[in-house]
Design an enzyme around this catalytic site. Structure first.
Site, mmCIF file in Angstrom:
data_model
loop_
_atom_site.group_PDB
_atom_site.id
_atom_site.type_symbol
_atom_site.label_atom_id
_atom_site.label_comp_id
_atom_site.label_asym_id
_atom_site.label_seq_id
_atom_site.Cartn_x
_atom_site.Cartn_y
_atom_site.Cartn_z
ATOM 1 N N MET A 16 0.818 -1.141 -0.035
ATOM 2 C CA MET A 16 -0.238 -0.056 -0.044
ATOM 3 C C MET A 16 0.931 1.292 -0.107
ATOM 4 O O MET A 16 1.649 1.418 1.135
ATOM 5 C CB MET A 16 -0.812 -0.120 1.048
ATOM 6 C CG MET A 16 -1.808 -1.200 1.193
ATOM 7 S SD MET A 16 -3.112 -1.418 2.589
ATOM 8 C CE MET A 16 -4.269 -0.077 2.242
ATOM 9 N N GLY A 19 -1.594 5.558 -2.058
ATOM 10 C CA GLY A 19 -2.179 6.035 -3.362
ATOM 11 C C GLY A 19 -3.812 5.356 -3.385
ATOM 12 O O GLY A 19 -3.989 4.323 -2.845
ATOM 13 N N VAL A 20 -4.313 5.829 -4.308
ATOM 14 C CA VAL A 20 -5.757 5.349 -4.476
ATOM 15 C C VAL A 20 -5.855 3.999 -5.066
ATOM 16 O O VAL A 20 -6.624 3.250 -4.767
ATOM 17 C CB VAL A 20 -6.673 6.229 -5.441
ATOM 18 C CG1 VAL A 20 -6.134 6.364 -6.694
ATOM 19 C CG2 VAL A 20 -8.037 5.753 -5.254
ATOM 20 N N CYS A 110 12.601 -1.297 -9.552
ATOM 21 C CA CYS A 110 11.712 -1.326 -8.235
ATOM 22 C C CYS A 110 10.783 -2.694 -8.320
ATOM 23 O O CYS A 110 10.820 -3.486 -7.182
ATOM 24 C CB CYS A 110 11.111 -0.238 -7.922
ATOM 25 S SG CYS A 110 10.224 -0.164 -6.347
ATOM 26 N N GLY A 134 -1.349 -2.442 -6.810
ATOM 27 C CA GLY A 134 -2.480 -1.524 -7.489
ATOM 28 C C GLY A 134 -2.052 -1.639 -8.955
ATOM 29 O O GLY A 134 -2.650 -0.628 -9.601
ATOM 30 N N CYS A 209 10.168 8.654 -8.295
ATOM 31 C CA CYS A 209 9.506 8.497 -6.900
ATOM 32 C C CYS A 209 10.652 9.409 -5.867
ATOM 33 O O CYS A 209 10.257 10.116 -4.954
ATOM 34 C CB CYS A 209 8.921 7.419 -6.464
ATOM 35 S SG CYS A 209 10.310 6.050 -6.084
#
Length: 375
Positions: A16, A19-20, A110, A134, A209
């Site tokens: 998680m 973010g959405v 990553c 996600g 990021c």
């Protein structure tokens, strides 16, 4: 052939980010009956307190957002510190690649080294069956039990390119609950709002990021220092200077600071970056056309191709497909384009597809220009 998740409930570790997308993915996994635990990866040794708009991630704010989402979903939540591993496998690799004149994709690295290696290994050691993210992609299970990685149902959101580094073992433990979603991002946000997830309106993270301000050249300059070199044309004539070849990418047009216009008045583009003599070569757009390439370190999402084959290829995370022929020669992938493509850079990943199925990926080592020899 069927979609995952599998019929029996799984112990799932949901990555998680805060973010959405990852929040909705975790919620869907829990709703599907899986035993879900949320985890936020602390990837920065000195995280910022807050994001800058839609830039950056892995901040303290993101960690708190992920925790709040887990509370709403009703799942346990932990923060795991993988900052040292991330720095070594992603950030240092990124800097070294630019220093060598190549253009890396840190998101692929990553996924390969952190989310589906370090995180997955730890998850399996703790008794979890799968890692859930996600990402917009699909894992399909064949009748013989083997798994295939496919594009997401919605091509506009497909992220299979950055997952092309996953091998059989990693795919066997990967769960992508958003991959079969034929909905817009607005609809995903609406779903998050219906579920009571506060991240429903949070902006997406863009760019790299770990470079929160988006200034890649400034980040590299701080790490590598300034090193003045020449900007030359294809004949070797000196046109200007730069403060570090690492600050340029193949195909770049802006920011060249060349005082001498081209004879035909047309724009010049970066054609080649030579870290050996710290020289950047520029020229016309037509010289960016590439007809073939060689790629190294191939990783296959299943069995390696047996002999030459015809595929489609994607060369950038948000790029289109192009038809290619490809075959393995002594562990290297040799690729020929049906039509020349423009602005291909060593260090980028090429991902091969058979229809929607991801065949595998490799790192571009050399290119052959359509109008010249190897670049």
């Amino acid at each position: 052939m069927t979609d995952t998740p599998r019929s029996r409930p799984l112990r799932v570790l949901a990555a998680m980010s805060g973010g959405v997308d990852s929040a909705v993915a975790a919620a869907r996994a829990a709703e599907a009956g899986h035993d879900v635990t949320g985890v936020h990866l602390a990837l920065s040794a000195n995280p910022q307190s807050f994001r800058t708009g839609a830039r950056g991630c892995c901040t303290i704010e993101d960690s708190r957002d992920a925790r709040r989402a887990a509370d709403v979903i009703g799942i346990p939540f932990y923060v795991w510190d993988l900052a040292d591993r991330f720095r070594e496998d992603v950030v240092e690799d990124f800097v070294a690649e630019y220093e060598a004149g190549r253009t890396p994709n840190p998101c692929l690295r990553c996924n390969e080294k952190i989310k589906f290696a370090a995180l997955l290994d730890k998850a399996l050691a703790l008794g979890f069956d799968a890692v859930c993210t996600g990402h917009y992609a699909k894992v399909l299970v064949r009748e013989d039990g083997t798994r295939e990685l496919h594009r997401a149902s919605d091509m506009a959101k497909d992220q299979s390119y950055v997952l092309g580094v996953l091998d059989d073992r990693q795919l066997a433990h990967a769960l992508f609950p958003l991959g079969d979603t034929l909905t817009t991002k607005d609809e995903i946000r609406a779903e998050a709002e219906r579920r009571g997830l506060a991240v429903a309106k949070k902006p997406d993270s863009h760019d790299i990021c770990f470079i929160a301000d988006g200034d890649t050249q400034g980040f590299l300059a701080r790490r590598l220092g300034k090193a003045e070199g020449d900007i030359v044309d294809e004949s070797g004539a000196r046109l200007g200077t730069h403060e570090g070849a690492y600050g340029f990418t193949i195909g770049q047009r802006k920011g060249l600071r060349i005082g001498v216009p081209a004879a035909d008045g047309k724009p010049r583009y970066v054609l080649d970056i030579s870290p050996v003599d710290n020289t950047v070569t520029v020229g016309p757009a037509a010289s960016l056309d590439v007809s073939a390439l060689t790629a190294i370190k191939p990783r296959w999402c299943g069995a390696a191709p047996d002999g030459p084959g015809t595929y489609t290829a994607q060369l950038r995370a948000h790029g289109g497909e192009t038809e290619v022929s490809a075959h393995l020669v002594d562990g290297e992938l040799r690729v020929t384009f049906t039509e020349p493509v423009r602005g291909v850079a060593p260090g980028q990943a090429i991902v091969l597809y058979d229809g929607t199925r991801v065949v595998g990926s490799a790192t571009i080592a050399t290119t052959v220009r359509a109008t010249a020899g190897a670049a």
